[in-house]
Design an enzyme around this catalytic site. Structure first.
Site, mmCIF file in Angstrom:
data_model
loop_
_atom_site.group_PDB
_atom_site.id
_atom_site.type_symbol
_atom_site.label_atom_id
_atom_site.label_comp_id
_atom_site.label_asym_id
_atom_site.label_seq_id
_atom_site.Cartn_x
_atom_site.Cartn_y
_atom_site.Cartn_z
ATOM 1 N N ASP A 1 78.665 133.406 -73.370
ATOM 2 C CA ASP A 1 77.955 134.470 -72.680
ATOM 3 C C ASP A 1 76.460 134.166 -72.658
ATOM 4 O OD1 ASP A 1 80.336 135.842 -72.385
ATOM 5 O OD2 ASP A 1 80.056 137.005 -74.227
ATOM 6 N N LYS A 2 75.764 134.744 -71.698
ATOM 7 C CA LYS A 2 74.327 134.509 -71.550
ATOM 8 C C LYS A 2 73.591 134.676 -72.878
ATOM 9 C CE LYS A 2 70.184 136.518 -69.434
ATOM 10 N NZ LYS A 2 69.654 137.588 -68.561
#
Length: 324
Positions: free
Chosen positions: A139-140
């Protein structure tokens, strides 16, 4: 944009008894199994001139296979000079330590400034590999170790190893609440029924298994080491939420900060200021996709998580566990 592709091969005898989708995956390794299956189901595959729409059809060897299909051309992304922390690199693979805040793959609202753009600049030939060799994502706002394939054969082998659970991935996290011991979450994950950008425990979803153990206990939080058997979107975040121990700072699954009673204003401010999920991919272990050599990379938790742990540790030392 789409382009028309035409492929033709004779099925070799050594593939006797194999299913059609398995045979095509072996004959045309540059295309994914999901893409091959979609061609079969769209009646774009012929066996000895006849349309065949059954991926599980057993072949005998010697058949003429023809594929006449449309291939969606990928958007051509541009390389960008974005700094990478590279842990290992050879002609086939690249391992790196992704910082929190870096998006892995371009998408809606993130067409530039991603890991993919950085890879295209660092290794321009990777443009020939689907998705620039990215075989798994973080995830970012999750930091840590990732591996990237620099060639199609390496990508094919790594994807297969991931699917067969031959790649070990371990994470560090800080969650709300005090866990008494380790355990396992075995709960399928699918799209949330009403909020489609989120994931949730769903009996009709895909299998998902997470193992966890306690590294350190604080007054009202726990530091964990986790190991994935599967790699579903948001898996650790959803599984920990399902145990009522969501990750600190998780803006989606975590809820409000939960300081213990008697916590100082500095402690509360530090907890509120941690605005990403406290999750870090700490270890990745695999066999090299070409040489077979056993390889392992580790990355220590980044400064923001280290400072969070130190804050929690200092509070626990000051108040003691009994005040939680």
């Amino acid at each position: 944009m789409t382009k028309q592709i035409k492929l033709s091969e004779i099925v070799p005898d050594h593939l006797f008894g194999k299913r059609l989708d398995q045979v095509l995956a072996e004959l045309f390794p540059e295309y994914s199994r999901s893409r091959i299956k979609s061609w079969i189901q769209a009646n774009q595959v012929r066996i000895n001139g006849e349309i065949e729409a059954k991926p599980r059809l057993k072949l005998m060897g010697g058949e003429q296979v023809d594929i006449d299909a449309e291939l969606q051309e990928e958007v051509q992304h541009k390389g960008e000079d974005i700094a990478l922390t590279i842990l290992f690199e050879d002609d086939d693979i690249l391992a790196l330590n992704k910082p929190a805040g870096l998006v892995v793959h371009p998408g809606a609202g993130n067409q530039a400034g991603t890991l993919l753009n950085a890879l295209l600049h660092h290794a321009p030939d990777i443009v020939e590999v689907p998705r620039a060799g990215i075989i798994h994502r973080l995830d970012k706002d999750t930091s840590g170790v990732m591996v990237v394939a620099k060639t199609v054969p390496a990508q094919t082998a790594l994807v297969a190893a991931m699917q067969q659970r031959f790649i070990t991935r371990e994470y560090e996290a800080v969650c709300h609440g005090t866990l008494t011991g380790g355990g396992m979450v075995d709960a399928p994950i699918g799209r949330h029924q009403t909020q489609r950008t989120l994931m949730a425990i769903d009996e009709g979803g895909k299998p998902a298994v997470t193992h966890y153990r306690v590294m350190e206990k604080f007054r009202a939080h726990t530091r964990l080491r986790l190991r994935l058997e599967t790699g579903r979107t948001h898996q650790i975040r959803v599984h920990m939420q399902s145990l009522h121990h969501p990750l600190v700072g998780d803006p989606v699954y975590g809820g409000r900060p939960r300081p213990p009673k008697g916590a100082s204003e500095v402690f509360k401010a530090n907890l509120r200021s941690f605005q990403r999920q406290a999750l870090h991919a700490a270890l990745l272990r695999l066999d090299h996709p070409i040489t077979g050599e056993s390889m392992e990379w580790q990355a220590p938790i980044p400064d923001d998580m280290r400072e969070l742990v130190e804050t929690l540790r200092a509070d626990t030392l000051e108040h003691g566990m009994e005040d939680a």
